[in-house]
Scaffold this motif. Structure first.
Motif, short mmCIF file in Angstrom:
data_model
loop_
_atom_site.label_atom_id
_atom_site.label_comp_id
_atom_site.label_asym_id
_atom_site.label_seq_id
_atom_site.Cartn_x
_atom_site.Cartn_y
_atom_site.Cartn_z
N UNK A 611 0.78 -1.04 -0.24
CA UNK A 611 0.03 -0.11 0.13
C UNK A 611 0.70 1.23 0.10
N UNK A 612 1.79 1.24 0.72
CA UNK A 612 2.96 2.34 0.77
C UNK A 612 3.51 2.81 -0.69
N UNK A 613 3.90 1.85 -1.28
CA UNK A 613 4.37 1.78 -2.63
C UNK A 613 3.19 2.25 -3.60
N UNK A 614 2.01 1.76 -3.37
CA UNK A 614 1.09 1.92 -4.41
C UNK A 614 0.67 3.74 -4.02
N UNK A 615 0.66 4.12 -2.93
CA UNK A 615 0.31 5.45 -2.55
C UNK A 615 1.40 6.37 -3.00
N UNK A 616 2.83 5.70 -3.06
CA UNK A 616 3.84 6.80 -3.70
C UNK A 616 3.78 6.76 -4.96
N UNK A 617 3.09 5.96 -5.84
CA UNK A 617 2.96 5.99 -6.97
C UNK A 617 1.69 6.93 -7.37
N UNK A 618 0.64 6.79 -6.61
CA UNK A 618 -0.28 7.61 -6.84
C UNK A 618 -0.15 9.15 -6.79
N UNK A 619 0.59 9.57 -5.71
CA UNK A 619 1.01 10.85 -5.36
C UNK A 619 1.84 11.23 -6.58
N UNK A 620 2.79 10.64 -6.83
CA UNK A 620 3.67 11.00 -8.01
C UNK A 620 2.95 11.20 -9.33
N UNK A 621 1.85 10.31 -9.33
CA UNK A 621 1.27 10.47 -10.86
C UNK A 621 0.10 11.71 -10.58
#
Length: 780
Positions: A611-621
């Motif tokens: 989930x942390x990795x997914x949120x990092x991707x979301x915010x960068x996107x």
């Protein structure tokens, strides 16, 4: 553009026209509001004909047998002269009667806007807009009425407001004074309002306009989550991209009033202004009263077209200062992670996690002041709670900034707890009715903003805390409706609700004008005060306390008819959601929140590595496409299925677009989805790519037995461990198409049919969603 000749006024924007004229008896007769008309013509073909009158009509002048105010389409009316429709004005005049008849006296045209003296209003330079001020007079009472029309040509918006001046030696008493009135011939109208309550704000409702009157109003002391001040009229058959629509709103944060009344002659009267509920205002000799500014716009391109007018107008002429046209930061709010229970150590631990995820602003919510360990105490006090923050806010803020984030702070300045130092020292600061036990909401009372001492206390307290903590963001909350409307500072209690709002605006000016760098986000139990008045001070508003993404589709989707996405605070929170107990995928929570000003409000320590990795991707996107999300052209797209919602944002320069496809509930053997985009260049080449996203292994339940060599319990230790570190990638899609194909309709990949899985299948399920990035390959 404003043109007047021989009493005929022609107000033209880029695509619309408002025409009216001075009649032979001096009234303002409405002629046309809608599509832009050729200016080199007279108005005879557009006038309502009066070659005879219905029975029971009252003649305005005995010598003029065909002149009756009740059958005219008017821009303003009065009382006692034969017009029996609801009047925009009710005044006990200096002669002690309620009869009033405002007749044309003069007019003047000027460049630029016409700002209100004490109320917020739209702003525009000379090249943006022009204003006509029309003076009407009730001659026998020596009372003047000034009608202001400001034409914002590029955004297809016209604003209107009224100023009443008493030139009589005797005072008058205002009981009702609207900001605008306009009569239009009926076109089989439908009325669209945006209604709800706490955690279900802005739901879109539509009904046919029938004879009689429909009122859209608020009596809570705020613009309210019950009925937003904005509303829309449309012709039959109007859709998102086709059909004529008329939109109305009010630059005001208090009790509002909007009405549509269909007469027996099939003329529709529209009014917008301050709610007459509990309203009285005495006006002495030489004094003036100004109404809030009303906003109206028209589009022949459906609800999306009307929304674009509102969005452009708000972004360019309502939001102001350094945050106009500026990208909003991604923020983290501590409320759902900690509620009232936190220490500096806990906050710094959260902040470190937030920084790693890509958060830009860290916001400390309720509980940092006084004895604020629950919602029964502390409101009104601004001393820092030293048990939680022994070194104060200054050190906490400095530590947050050292981590590379800005620091934000929550306030609820308009409220007071009886268990507070402020109440013990100044009980008279609270709004109470003499002789009655006060009514309470969320264990609190309302501070009397009519009282200048209260306003001074709030301004000095907030200013001190903000400067000491070097805050760059403020969440301004108001967690209850106003009751017991009474101020010990007022002689005439009919002024209470309006003077409260004037007091609020005074505080906001004094606190934030000297601090233009601070991003103010207004909140009132969520969207209880989502209005154009607050947007003049607060560039974004907390749209709802409900962060369930499926509910947010209705809330943000409804409000998008009136307000741009840049103004909507939208957060990703924990699941199941605290407002609905609905469990939703993390990517759907992000996908919905990305169509707004993104934030996060969940306990970061409970996130799994995946989930942390997914949120990092979301915010960068989001950061990569933030300009498109916040300031792109927004469209609510048509969908083949009732269980699917499609949204689209097209970048201001047309270089990219982001589409969102949201499934509210899954169905067996679903039909194929067609995504028909808007506002692309037909001959240009585009790539369409789905945004990568992950699903939980456990969401497949017993199906995992079909793909594993050994039998695993769907909720057993092994699958829980797998979910902790790995997810199942959703099907990826990639296309290359011309713009005309994409606007005709792109057929998306197959969704899960219950018979298998591969890398091309979209695993939507209940509450599933996908984002698609559309990139233009060549300059056009």
């Amino acid at each position: 553009m404003i043109h007047e000749e021989n009493g005929l006024f022609k107000l033209d924007t880029l695509h619309t026209s408002l025409w009216f004229r001075v009649t032979r008896h001096g009234h303002l007769e409405h002629i046309h509001y809608g599509d832009r008309l050729s200016s080199d013509q007279d108005a005879d073909g557009l006038l309502l004909k009066q070659s005879t009158l219905p029975g029971s009509s009252i003649l305005y002048d005995q010598n003029d047998p065909y002149y009756c105010l009740d059958t005219l389409a008017l821009e303003w009316s009065g009382i006692g002269r034969g017009d029996y429709r609801q009047s925009p004005v009710e005044i006990k005049m200096p002669d002690a009667s309620f009869t009033c008849d405002f007749i044309y006296k003069s007019h003047e045209v000027s460049l630029g806007s016409s700002p209100c003296a004490d109320l917020p209003s739209a702003t525009g330079e000379d090249e943006d807009c022009s204003t006509v001020k029309i003076t009407l007079e009730d001659i026998s009472n020596h009372v003047e009425l000034f009608l202001y029309y400001t034409v914002y040509e590029a955004t297809d918006v016209i604003t209107r407001r009224v100023v009443l001046k008493n030139n009589n030696r005797k005072s008058l008493l205002i009981r009702r004074l609207m900001s605008m009135m306009m009569d239009m011939p009926d076109r089989g109208f439908k009325l669209i309002t945006f209604d709800g309550g706490w955690i279900r704000e802005g739901h879109r409702h539509e009904r046919p306009v029938a004879p009689g009157i429909y009122i859209n109003s608020s009596t809570t002391g705020a613009s309210s989550n019950r009925h937003n001040a904005g509303f829309i009229l449309s012709e039959k058959g109007t859709g998102e991209d086709n059909g004529r629509t008329w939109g109305f709103n009010l630059v005001y944060s208090g009790n509002h009033y909007g009405s549509v009344e269909l007469s027996v002659q099939s003329v529709l009267r529209i009014q917008v202004g301050i709610n007459p509920y509990c309203f009285e205002w005495e006006l002495g000799q030489g004094e003036c009263f100004e109404t809030p500014e009303a906003v109206m716009t028209f589009s022949s391109k459906g609800f999306n077209g009307l929304g674009r007018n509102f969005h452009d107008f708000i972004n360019k002429h309502i939001v102001r200062g350094s945050w106009r046209d500026a990208e909003r930061p991604v923020l983290f709010n501590t409320w759902e992670a900690n509620f009232f229970n936190f220490t500096e150590r806990k906050l710094i631990r959260l902040a470190r996690q937030a920084r790693i995820l890509g958060i830009e602003t860290f916001v400390l919510d309720d509980g940092w002041f006084g004895t604020r360990d629950d919602d029964r105490q502390g409101l009104g006090d601004y001393s820092v709670n030293k048990k939680k923050l022994p070194k104060g806010l200054k050190r906490l803020s400095r530590k947050i900034r050292v981590l590379g984030m800005n620091f934000g702070l929550w306030f609820e300045p308009e409220m007071i707890n009886e268990n507070s130092e402020l109440y013990r020292n100044h009980p008279e600061y609270a709004v109470t009715t003499p002789g009655k036990e006060p009514t309470r909401g969320r264990n609190q009372l309302v501070l009397d903003l009519c009282n200048p001492e209260v306003r001074n206390y709030i301004v000095s307290s907030l200013s001190r805390v903000m400067d000491e903590a070097e805050v760059s963001y403020v969440k301004w909350d108001m967690n209850r409706h106003i009751s017991d409307g009474f101020s010990h500072c007022l002689e005439r209690q009919g002024e209470f609700f309006h003077r409260y709002i004037l007091g609020l605006y005074d505080i906001l000016r004094r606190v934030f004008t000297p601090r233009p760098h601070i991003l103010l986000e207004s909140c009132s139990s969520g969207g209880n005060r989502f209005d154009l008045g607050m947007l003049c001070f607060s560039p974004q508003i907390w749209t709802s306390d409900d962060t369930d993404p499926i509910e947010r589709l209705k809330i943000q989707g409804g409000l998008s008819c009136l307000y741009p996405l840049s103004t909507m605070g939208a957060h990703v929170s924990d699941s199941p959601h605290q407002q609905t107990l609905r469990a939703t995928p993390l990517h759907t929570r992000f996908n919905t929140a990305s169509f707004g000003s993104l934030g996060y409000e969940l306990d970061l320590k409970n996130l799994t590595p995946v989930q942390r990795k997914e949120i990092q991707h979301h915010i960068a996107f989001y950061k990569e496409h933030r300009r498109t999300f916040q300031y792109g052209r927004f469209y609510r797209l048509d969908s083949m299925a009732d269980n699917t919602v499609n949204w689209l944002c097209v970048a201001p320069d047309g270089s990219e677009a982001i589409a969102g496809v949201f499934r509210t509930l899954s169905e067996a053997a679903p039909r194929g989805d067609i995504l028909a985009l808007k506002n692309l260049v037909p001959s240009a080449s585009y790539t369409v790519t789905s945004c990568p996203q992950m699903l939980s292994v456990r969401s497949f339940g017993g199906l995992v037995k079909h793909i594993t060599p050994i039998t695993l319990k769907p909720d057993g230790l092994v699958l829980r461990l797998v979910d902790h570190y790995r997810g199942v990638p959703d099907g990826r899609e990639s296309y290359s198409c011309k713009g005309d194909t994409l606007m005709s309709g792109l057929h998306l990949a197959t969704t899960f049919l219950g018979t298998g899985h591969n890398e091309h299948i979209r695993l939507m399920g209940d509450y599933g969603s996908s984002l698609y990035v559309i990139k233009r390959k060549e300059a056009v």
